[in-house]
Design a protein around this motif. Structure first.
Motif, PDB file in Angstrom:
ATOM      1  N   GLY A  19       0.790  -1.236   0.000  1.00  0.00           N
ATOM      2  CA  GLY A  19       0.000   0.000   0.000  1.00  0.00           C
ATOM      3  C   GLY A  19       0.821   1.284   0.000  1.00  0.00           C
ATOM      4  N   GLN A  20       2.036   1.216  -0.500  1.00  0.00           N
ATOM      5  CA  GLN A  20       2.880   2.413  -0.472  1.00  0.00           C
ATOM      6  C   GLN A  20       2.526   3.337  -1.638  1.00  0.00           C
ATOM      7  OE1 GLN A  20       7.095   1.622  -0.675  1.00  0.00           O
ATOM      8  NE2 GLN A  20       7.626   3.454   0.491  1.00  0.00           N
ATOM      9  N   SER A  21       1.556   4.225  -1.399  1.00  0.00           N
ATOM     10  CA  SER A  21       1.095   5.140  -2.442  1.00  0.00           C
ATOM     11  C   SER A  21       0.448   6.368  -1.824  1.00  0.00           C
ATOM     12  CB  SER A  21       0.079   4.445  -3.356  1.00  0.00           C
ATOM     13  OG  SER A  21      -1.133   4.210  -2.664  1.00  0.00           O
ATOM     14  N   PHE A  56      -1.608  10.264  -3.202  1.00  0.00           N
ATOM     15  CA  PHE A  56      -2.153  10.948  -4.377  1.00  0.00           C
ATOM     16  C   PHE A  56      -2.614  12.350  -4.025  1.00  0.00           C
ATOM     17  CE2 PHE A  56      -6.783  10.970  -3.747  1.00  0.00           C
ATOM     18  CZ  PHE A  56      -6.973  10.028  -2.752  1.00  0.00           C
ATOM     19  N   LYS A 114       6.494  11.750   2.457  1.00  0.00           N
ATOM     20  CA  LYS A 114       7.448  11.609   3.558  1.00  0.00           C
ATOM     21  C   LYS A 114       6.913  10.619   4.599  1.00  0.00           C
ATOM     22  CE  LYS A 114      10.121  14.208   6.902  1.00  0.00           C
ATOM     23  NZ  LYS A 114      10.255  15.464   7.640  1.00  0.00           N
ATOM     24  N   ARG A 115       5.633  10.741   4.951  1.00  0.00           N
ATOM     25  CA  ARG A 115       5.059   9.855   5.972  1.00  0.00           C
ATOM     26  C   ARG A 115       4.993   8.408   5.497  1.00  0.00           C
ATOM     27  NH1 ARG A 115       4.097   6.724   8.964  1.00  0.00           N
ATOM     28  NH2 ARG A 115       2.753   6.662  10.814  1.00  0.00           N
ATOM     29  N   LEU A 116       4.914   8.245   4.165  1.00  0.00           N
ATOM     30  CA  LEU A 116       4.840   6.887   3.600  1.00  0.00           C
ATOM     31  C   LEU A 116       6.217   6.386   3.164  1.00  0.00           C
ATOM     32  CD1 LEU A 116       2.110   5.258   3.267  1.00  0.00           C
ATOM     33  CD2 LEU A 116       1.842   7.675   3.750  1.00  0.00           C
ATOM     34  N   ARG A 152      -5.247  14.145 -11.423  1.00  0.00           N
ATOM     35  CA  ARG A 152      -4.863  13.180 -10.406  1.00  0.00           C
ATOM     36  C   ARG A 152      -3.357  12.913 -10.433  1.00  0.00           C
ATOM     37  NH1 ARG A 152      -7.257   9.122  -7.417  1.00  0.00           N
ATOM     38  NH2 ARG A 152      -8.690  10.804  -6.921  1.00  0.00           N
ATOM     39  N   PHE A 158      -0.239  11.172  -8.680  1.00  0.00           N
ATOM     40  CA  PHE A 158      -0.077  10.090  -7.700  1.00  0.00           C
ATOM     41  C   PHE A 158       1.301   9.465  -7.788  1.00  0.00           C
ATOM     42  CE2 PHE A 158      -1.060   6.316 -10.513  1.00  0.00           C
ATOM     43  CZ  PHE A 158      -1.562   6.991 -11.622  1.00  0.00           C
ATOM     44  N   PHE A 162       3.434   5.850  -6.582  1.00  0.00           N
ATOM     45  CA  PHE A 162       3.312   4.519  -5.991  1.00  0.00           C
ATOM     46  C   PHE A 162       4.620   3.756  -6.106  1.00  0.00           C
ATOM     47  CE2 PHE A 162       2.064   3.906 -10.418  1.00  0.00           C
ATOM     48  CZ  PHE A 162       2.731   2.745 -10.769  1.00  0.00           C
ATOM     49  N   CYS A 218      -2.475  12.017 -14.278  1.00  0.00           N
ATOM     50  CA  CYS A 218      -3.485  11.703 -15.284  1.00  0.00           C
ATOM     51  C   CYS A 218      -4.622  12.705 -15.114  1.00  0.00           C
ATOM     52  CB  CYS A 218      -4.015  10.286 -15.113  1.00  0.00           C
ATOM     53  SG  CYS A 218      -2.745   9.024 -15.295  1.00  0.00           S
ATOM     54  N   GLY A 273      -3.071   6.033   0.010  1.00  0.00           N
ATOM     55  CA  GLY A 273      -4.079   5.149  -0.544  1.00  0.00           C
ATOM     56  C   GLY A 273      -4.852   4.374   0.514  1.00  0.00           C
ATOM     57  N   GLY A 274      -4.122   3.768   1.436  1.00  0.00           N
ATOM     58  CA  GLY A 274      -4.733   2.912   2.443  1.00  0.00           C
ATOM     59  C   GLY A 274      -5.815   3.588   3.277  1.00  0.00           C
ATOM     60  N   TYR A 294      -8.131   5.365   2.215  1.00  0.00           N
ATOM     61  CA  TYR A 294      -9.387   5.349   1.475  1.00  0.00           C
ATOM     62  C   TYR A 294      -9.989   3.941   1.469  1.00  0.00           C
ATOM     63  CZ  TYR A 294      -8.172  10.098   0.627  1.00  0.00           C
ATOM     64  OH  TYR A 294      -7.871  11.419   0.836  1.00  0.00           O
ATOM     65  N   ALA A 354     -14.559  11.228   2.404  1.00  0.00           N
ATOM     66  CA  ALA A 354     -13.206  11.608   2.014  1.00  0.00           C
ATOM     67  C   ALA A 354     -13.056  13.128   1.976  1.00  0.00           C
ATOM     68  CB  ALA A 354     -12.855  10.980   0.667  1.00  0.00           C
TER      69      ALA A 354
END
Lengths: 351, 351
Positions: free
Chosen positions: B66-68, B70, B100-102, B138, B140, B142, B161, B195-196, B198, B232
């Motif tokens: 789940g390393q993403s 956006f 940074k947090r991810l 968008r 993003f 990943f 995109c 991502g996680g 959501y 969200a």
């Protein structure tokens, strides 16, 4: 019920390129993979095919909303070349528990089990025999459906890939008991093997590494007073001769190694206490010498002994002992897994 | 500093297949995308290329951990065909805060800004002109790096995109104030557009939908006594003539629409109170008639008025009013976004 699983074999095996005596963990992949697509409201027939790249639209929801779950398993080969799995149906059931929480359609159990068997049959030469080695198995499901709308996808992919692997961890592990960052929320997805749970751990773990620790011990997000998990593993603490681990909850993963250790330790006459464990209590036990062991438990490492921990700027070393529960239980459990010992629990599963 | 961005144009535009008068949200994609790879320890030069599938190894970490992260943005075209963005550098900065947090490498700001401009230049015919429509953008990032080891990837992809879009929500929104599930933990990743965050919302939102609500109002994971976010989006509550929203924290997203509304409302003489808001207080205000409005705020919907809420088995309707803060502020902010009104704040950004 699924009967025959279609198998498309690779035309050029990579197996001769692999040095089975010097395997790392999860970085060389076997020739084949199982693929099963969810579309039009149902899981389609699983298929074994050559390990290959997956092409997705840039709007596939996995890239945006972290909708993914996974499992970790191992296959072992014994001296007679029999192949053994360890409680595989539990992985299948947990995958579906995780999927449900992530709004992913649950997978029929026979798709998982029969698909896994068909894959391992094709790639059985990839299962290493060397002591401590195994074929690491990674079942996973992710959202392949498309669109920039934060809602569950309408298409998913379930795959099983495998990787002949050596040991997960090596050397002594020093851990940092976390006082700021958290792994999971009450009412969150901490009990699920959801992708996002892992990404959220990377940064705090990096910070711990910069301070000289290899892993983080997660505490509850509200008070940071209770011990929850060790990195991506469950945690056990031995105080005097009692083995203590936290109860499962919506924050803590129901680890298959964890529950096997609890059952095995009890059967061996070890006093096991499943209860909430305060950080204070562990620190106090370290100070007065009653803290004998701490170890992580998970599929990849089985048992990973902890040599010491840091908390509030102080470091605490654990005693160096010859006969530890960690070593004893790791040998017992791997002997069962690899068919070197009797399995009174019915955990071992012959392929 | 990036100078020229390479542009590879599509040979067959899909623009004539699109019905710009009947656009849904985020489901039709423009001809091109921006792609930038992180490898060998650095972000490589961004490139505009035809919108196309992305091929990844099955072991790419996005599928497992789940390393993403956006962002969501919009481009508008005014009557003179000028193209406008809204506070785009704030999205760029927040993307890096999330990254940074991810444990994702931060992106040079000019790669983001110059890449975005180059992409919109190529696809400017995709920006709809119809009132209420916009080009949804968008960006993003990943993890594309490989391996079944729960650690940060060594390779990443940054993409932008775009999707010509109509309005995000339509109709009245009834919300359920959540008493069991949670969106984020103290010390977790709730403030990041990870991502996680959501995926974890989908299942509780499904349950709320089954009960007749369209969205969940998230509360704190420890007591469920404080209002945090709306689906969200950030949430605003009007009690009497005061607009109240929770303070940002490591659990709450620092929404660009949220902070714009706060600033705009203050400039318009509306009393704004940024403070923790108890569920009890909202229920009490609903009962005594002082609760005038509730609305979600976010890029996609801008402002999404809430018609009523459910809590502990009771439903509460909000009054139907003609002159709401929601409508007033939505018109003010979209007029600024679309160059129909002066922009005293310097938010609008001409392409």
């Amino acid at each position: 019920m699924i009967n025959d699983i279609e198998v498309i074999k690779t035309k050029s095996s990579k197996i001769n390129e692999v040095d089975f005596d010097n395997l790392k963990f999860g970085s060389v992949f076997s020739d084949h993979m199982l693929v099963c697509d969810y579309k039009n409201g149902k899981w389609q027939a699983p298929k074994v095919m050559p390990y290959q790249g997956i092409t997705l639209d840039p709007s596939a929801k996995i890239f945006h909303y972290g909708q993914s779950v996974f499992e970790g398993m191992k296959a072992y080969k014994d001296a007679e070349d029999n192949v053994w799995l360890f409680r595989p149906l539990d992985n299948c059931k947990r995958l579906n528990i995780s999927s449900k929480r992530l709004a992913i359609p649950e997978l029929p159990e026979d798709y998982f089990m029969e698909g896994l068997k068909a894959l391992l049959e094709v790639d059985k030469d990839w299962i290493p025999k060397k002591d401590g080695s195994s074929l690491y198995i990674r079942p996973f499901v992710f959202a392949s459906g498309e669109g920039f709308h934060a809602s569950p996808a309408d298409e998913y992919k379930f795959l099983i890939c495998t990787a002949p692997s050596g040991s997960y961890f090596s050397g002594e592990v020093k851990v940092l008991i976390e006082e700021k960052y958290s792994r999971s929320a009450n009412g969150g997805v901490g009990f699920a093997k959801a992708g996002g749970n892992y990404a959220g751990q990377f940064y705090p773990t990096q910070l711990a590494k910069e301070k000289g620790y290899q892993q983080v011990i997660w505490t509850d997000d509200n008070t940071h007073e209770y011990i929850e998990e060790a990195g991506a593993m469950n945690i056990f603490v031995r105080i005097n001769d009692t083995l203590i681990t936290g109860p499962t909850s919506d924050r803590i993963l129901d680890g298959i190694t964890r529950k096997s250790i609890i059952e095995l330790a009890k059967a061996e006459g070890i006093n096991v206490d499943v209860r909430k464990l305060r950080v204070d209590e562990v620190v106090e036990a370290a100070k007065n010498g009653s803290l004998k062991e701490m170890f992580g438990a998970g599929t990849a490492a089985v048992i990973s002994p902890i040599a010491g921990f840091g908390y509030k700027g102080e470091d605490y070393d654990l005693p160096k002992m010859d006969d530890t529960y960690a070593n004893f239980l790791k040998k017992r459990i791997t002997d069962i897994q690899t068919n070197k010992a009797e399995d009174p629990f019915g955990w071992r599963y012959k392929l």
